[in-house]
Design an enzyme around this catalytic site. Sequence first.
Site, PDB file in Angstrom:
ATOM      1  N   LYS A 116     -72.810  43.508 -89.442  1.00 34.24           N
ATOM      2  CA  LYS A 116     -71.956  43.902 -90.548  1.00 34.24           C
ATOM      3  C   LYS A 116     -72.168  43.076 -91.813  1.00 34.24           C
ATOM      4  CE  LYS A 116     -69.812  46.865 -90.453  1.00 34.24           C
ATOM      5  NZ  LYS A 116     -69.649  48.351 -90.335  1.00 34.24           N
TER       6      LYS A 116
HETATM    7  N1  PMP Z   1     -70.816  46.486 -82.806  1.00 33.00           N
HETATM    8  C1  PMP Z   1     -69.900  45.633 -83.266  1.00 33.00           C
HETATM    9  C2  PMP Z   1     -69.598  44.412 -82.461  1.00 33.00           C
HETATM   10  C3  PMP Z   1     -69.232  45.883 -84.482  1.00 33.00           C
HETATM   11  O1  PMP Z   1     -68.313  45.020 -84.933  1.00 33.00           O
HETATM   12  C4  PMP Z   1     -69.535  47.062 -85.191  1.00 33.00           C
HETATM   13  C5  PMP Z   1     -68.845  47.359 -86.490  1.00 33.00           C
HETATM   14  N2  PMP Z   1     -67.484  47.579 -86.385  1.00 33.00           N
HETATM   15  C6  PMP Z   1     -70.486  47.948 -84.660  1.00 33.00           C
HETATM   16  C7  PMP Z   1     -71.125  47.622 -83.470  1.00 33.00           C
HETATM   17  C8  PMP Z   1     -70.796  49.277 -85.301  1.00 33.00           C
HETATM   18  O2  PMP Z   1     -71.382  49.205 -86.558  1.00 33.00           O
HETATM   19  P1  PMP Z   1     -71.158  50.328 -87.637  1.00 33.00           P
HETATM   20  O3  PMP Z   1     -69.839  50.069 -88.300  1.00 33.00           O
HETATM   21  O4  PMP Z   1     -72.297  50.166 -88.584  1.00 33.00           O
HETATM   22  O5  PMP Z   1     -71.140  51.664 -86.965  1.00 33.00           O
END
Ligand code: PMP
Length: 324
Positions: free
Chosen positions: A44
């Site tokens: 992120k």
């Molecule tokens: N894995 C974790 C541990 C996350 O914190 C997030 C983001 N909330 C994601 C995957 C997914 O990423 P995205 O928001 O880009 O879909």
Amino acid sequence: MNIKNGFVGTIGNTPLIRLKSFSDETGCEILGKAEFLNPGGSVKDRAALFIIEDAEKKGLLKPGGTVVEGTAGNTGIGLAHICNAKGYKCLIVIPETQSQEKIDTLKTLGADVRTVPAVPYKNPENYVKVSGRLAEEMDNAIWANQFDNLANRLAHYETTGAEIWQQTNGKIDAWTAATGTGGTYAGVSLYLKEKNPDIKCIVADPMGSGLYSYVKTGEIKPEGKSITEGIGNSRITLNMQDVPLDDAIQIDDQECVRVVYQLLRKDGLFMGGSVGINVGAALALAKQMGPGHTIVTVLCDGGGRYQSKLYNPQWLAEKGLSPS
Ligand code: PMP
């Protein structure tokens, strides 16, 4: 000289790691984009940077301003670091169900942290909606709005997707990732499909999320629940609109836990829960596709953020889950 410029200059350009035990087991090359090596510790950081710099370019975020966001933790951690590095304040709204490690980290980074009960998106007290209202009420503040702000997926189109293409020399058969906002999945899928429409883009989905049924039947119908954090959704965010969805794979918590412990014990990688869903999906896909294929996924964050849960034997046992 190869010197990175501060926190911001250190985001991205992460290694692509061959996951040996999973690759050997399937005869495929299963590769993980090492996003846990970003300076804020997760995938992120990239979205946080693009969102802040987009607001700066548009003149929405001025010196001394505040960045407000609702987050499962990792976006907040990325934002809080960048706010420190750029001289902004940071206000984070987080559901109280998220790991204590992430909440404590946010406080240490100096963010104003508001924990709220975890309620569905349709409830006005949902953390995302609370953060939007708070931003509106404040002077010189922006709402990062990661779910529906397209600067999020642009980060992954311009950086994560482009890096994966370059690191594999374009030799890639499939890409799979779970979605929270969908920024990572969408940005990488859009980039890869543009380069080669034959690359399969497959959503990985935990139980309790509605995307698996959406891809399979067109209907968002969440079933069950999951211990994973930061992934799964019961709506199609703006970031997930008009993106390639070739198929979906659902991974349950037991398989997720088995996979993260295999990564730990056989591959030497100490990973967060969403990585169990991602690598679990890559493994299932490798078995579907057969030997000789290259499958890329993302190693979103490290295991230290979940020490008290996923890596706590007593907690796991209470959930009826086991590492083997
Ligand atoms: N894995 C974790 C541990 C996350 O914190 C997030 C983001 N909330 C994601 C995957 C997914 O990423 P995205 O928001 O880009 O879909």
